[in-house]
Write a protein that holds these residues in place. Structure first.
Motif, PDB file in Angstrom:
ATOM      1  N   SER A 366       0.921  -1.277  -0.045  1.00 16.12           N
ATOM      2  CA  SER A 366       0.011  -0.012  -0.001  1.00 16.12           C
ATOM      3  C   SER A 366       0.804   1.243  -0.024  1.00 16.12           C
ATOM      4  N   ALA A 368       1.720   2.711   2.764  1.00 13.14           N
ATOM      5  CA  ALA A 368       0.901   3.320   3.788  1.00 13.14           C
ATOM      6  C   ALA A 368       1.965   3.905   4.784  1.00 13.14           C
ATOM      7  N   ASP A 389      -3.780   4.689   5.146  1.00 11.99           N
ATOM      8  CA  ASP A 389      -3.767   5.800   4.302  1.00 11.99           C
ATOM      9  C   ASP A 389      -2.572   5.467   3.164  1.00 11.99           C
ATOM     10  N   GLY A 392      -4.442   2.920  -2.147  1.00 11.41           N
ATOM     11  CA  GLY A 392      -5.379   2.389  -2.626  1.00 11.41           C
ATOM     12  C   GLY A 392      -5.262   1.700  -3.937  1.00 11.41           C
ATOM     13  N   SER A 420     -11.434   0.522  -1.675  1.00 12.78           N
ATOM     14  CA  SER A 420     -10.078   0.713  -2.032  1.00 12.78           C
ATOM     15  C   SER A 420      -9.949   1.590  -3.430  1.00 12.78           C
ATOM     16  N   GLY A 424      -6.311   6.051  -2.272  1.00 15.47           N
ATOM     17  CA  GLY A 424      -6.557   5.524  -0.973  1.00 15.47           C
ATOM     18  C   GLY A 424      -8.007   6.414  -0.270  1.00 15.47           C
ATOM     19  N   PRO A 425      -8.274   6.162   0.910  1.00 13.51           N
ATOM     20  CA  PRO A 425      -7.469   5.166   1.796  1.00 13.51           C
ATOM     21  C   PRO A 425      -8.415   3.787   1.577  1.00 13.51           C
ATOM     22  N   THR A 426      -7.423   2.668   2.053  1.00 11.95           N
ATOM     23  CA  THR A 426      -7.959   1.476   1.864  1.00 11.95           C
ATOM     24  C   THR A 426      -8.604   0.820   3.268  1.00 11.95           C
TER      25      THR A 426
END
Length: 437
Positions: A366, A368, A389, A392, A420, A424-426
């Motif tokens: 990701s 994140a 965060d 996605g 997703s 993002g976010p997922t």
């Protein structure tokens, strides 16, 4: 039609109907209804007494609406509350009696349960029970009327046949008329001879109609077989989950108590041998490398055991196990888990591995900088949400492990939702059935 008839209606269409056994089977079916009818009619009459009172009150010159409504409501409650206790055994008897005039198998729509309380709870929630209650009402209300009409018809035919003999001694009443001379009674005797072969057909019509109503109300509904199969599939799946859990615990125990202990002993022996061998000798280098390799293998084995089923999950529960995952994660993870009680083992195990796999995906794919894990239990449902965060665009078809997560959740009748969008976010949202009873 070469095959044997299966029902009274099919038998009526055969040329040899009158000389076969079907008229006697129809007669036996109608006669054997007397005993269950008598046994069932008495309690049903008692239960329906408030309804009778309400009907009579409603026909009074000055009816009291409140009293009529109360008596009517009481009657409905009594019939609906106690009626199934009469309808269920009656239906079982009627399914057996039905074989006299309908040889096709009739399966009950009830599920098999054990224990009186489970039986009551299950029966009052099954559609089959209420169909059987409807049959009970039809059986008690309609069968006596049909039986009386058949009896009068048979008596009338009998009176027609013997009317010339009876008319020699005086006037004979023949239902709608009377005769006082054998010659006057002769046409009625001839009519009795004509109607006598009709009587078996009338018996077959009444018995066939009764059997058709019984079959439609007392067999399993069109969806109940599928529902029963789905219930059995769910039970077998639960048994597989339990078997998998037992096998997992056995493997964990064997690794922890067997392989890990032997590897630990080997590591200690290599450490002692390393101390005994001169530091500058070639053997010291080989023993040192073996010792380090044994220690690395010990670390990997501990990680493997933790991956099979972490000890903290067994000892302290899901919330503590999730915080341990967060501590080991390569990105900051916040865990918000409010679980005052321990959950069933299979629910805890599924939730743990969902979070573990999801955070692994977050760290690998990701980009994140942080993730949040939220766990709640409300109204028999455990919800687990993993939010990051990152960039996605997660796609289950891309082999990211999301399909495996969804399959694992589905094993215990849960569901997984994924959001997703690109950029993002997922959010991975999982719902697991969690009944603590």
């Amino acid at each position: 039609m070469s095959s044997a008839p299966r029902t009274a209606f099919e038998a009526m269409l055969r040329r040899r109907f009158l000389v076969g056994g079907w008229p006697w089977r129809c007669l036996a079916y109608l006669l054997t209804a007397a005993l269950p009818l008598t046994v069932a009619a008495v309690p049903v009459a008692v239960l329906a007494l408030p309804l009778v009172v309400a009907t009579r009150r409603a026909t009074d010159a000055h009816p009291a609406p409140v009293a009529v409504a109360l008596f009517g409501l009481l009657g409905v409650v009594l019939v609906a509350g106690a009626g199934p206790l009469i309808a269920v055994p009656l239906a079982e008897l009627e399914r057996r009696r039905l074989r006299l005039v309908d040889v096709r198998p009739v399966a009950s729509g009830h599920r098999t349960v054990r224990g009186p309380w489970s039986w009551l709870r299950t029966r009052y929630t099954e559609a089959a029970t209420w169909r059987e209650l409807g049959y009970l009402c039809v059986f008690v209300a309609v069968v006596p009327v049909l039986s009386l009409a058949l009896l009068l018809f048979a008596l009338l035919i009998g009176a027609f046949l013997i009317s010339p003999l009876l008319a020699r001694d005086g006037t004979v009443a023949l239902g709608f008329t009377s005769v006082d001379d054998p010659w006057q009674a002769l046409p009625y005797a001839l009519a009795g001879l004509v109607l006598l072969p009709v009587l078996p057909y009338v018996l077959a019509v009444v018995a066939g109609a009764h059997a058709a109503v019984a079959r439609s109300l007392l067999r399993h509904g069109p969806d109940e077989r599928l529902r029963a199969e789905l219930v059995e599939v769910s039970r077998s799946r639960a048994r597989l989950v339990d078997a998998f859990e037992a096998e997992r615990r056995r493997i964990e125990r064997d690794l922890h108590d067997g392989a890990q202990q032997r590897l630990l002993s080997l590591t200690l022996q290599l450490g002692l041998a390393r101390l005994d061998v001169p530091a500058d000798s070639p053997a010291a280098r080989s023993v040192g490398e073996a010792h380090e390799e044994a220690k690395r293998l010990m670390t990997e084995l501990r990680e493997l055991i933790r991956g099979i089923h972490p000890r903290v999950l067994t000892d302290r529960g899901l919330a503590a196990a999730l915080r341990e995952i967060a501590d080991r994660s390569s990105i900051p993870v916040t865990v918000d888990a409010e679980l005052p009680d321990r959950l069933p083992a299979h629910v805890e195990g599924t939730a743990y591995f969902v979070v573990s796999e999801a955070l692994t995906n977050v760290a690998k794919h990701s980009g994140a900088s942080e993730a949040v894990v939220t766990v709640r239990r409300e109204a028999g449902l455990l919800t687990v949400e993993i939010r990051d965060d990152g960039d996605g665009g997660a796609d289950p078809r891309a082999g990211s492990g999301l399909t495996g997560l969804a399959d694992r959740v589905a094993v215990i009748d849960g569901r997984m939702l994924l959001s997703s969008p690109v950029g993002g976010p997922t959010v991975v949202h999982v719902e697991l059935p969690c009944d603590l009873r």
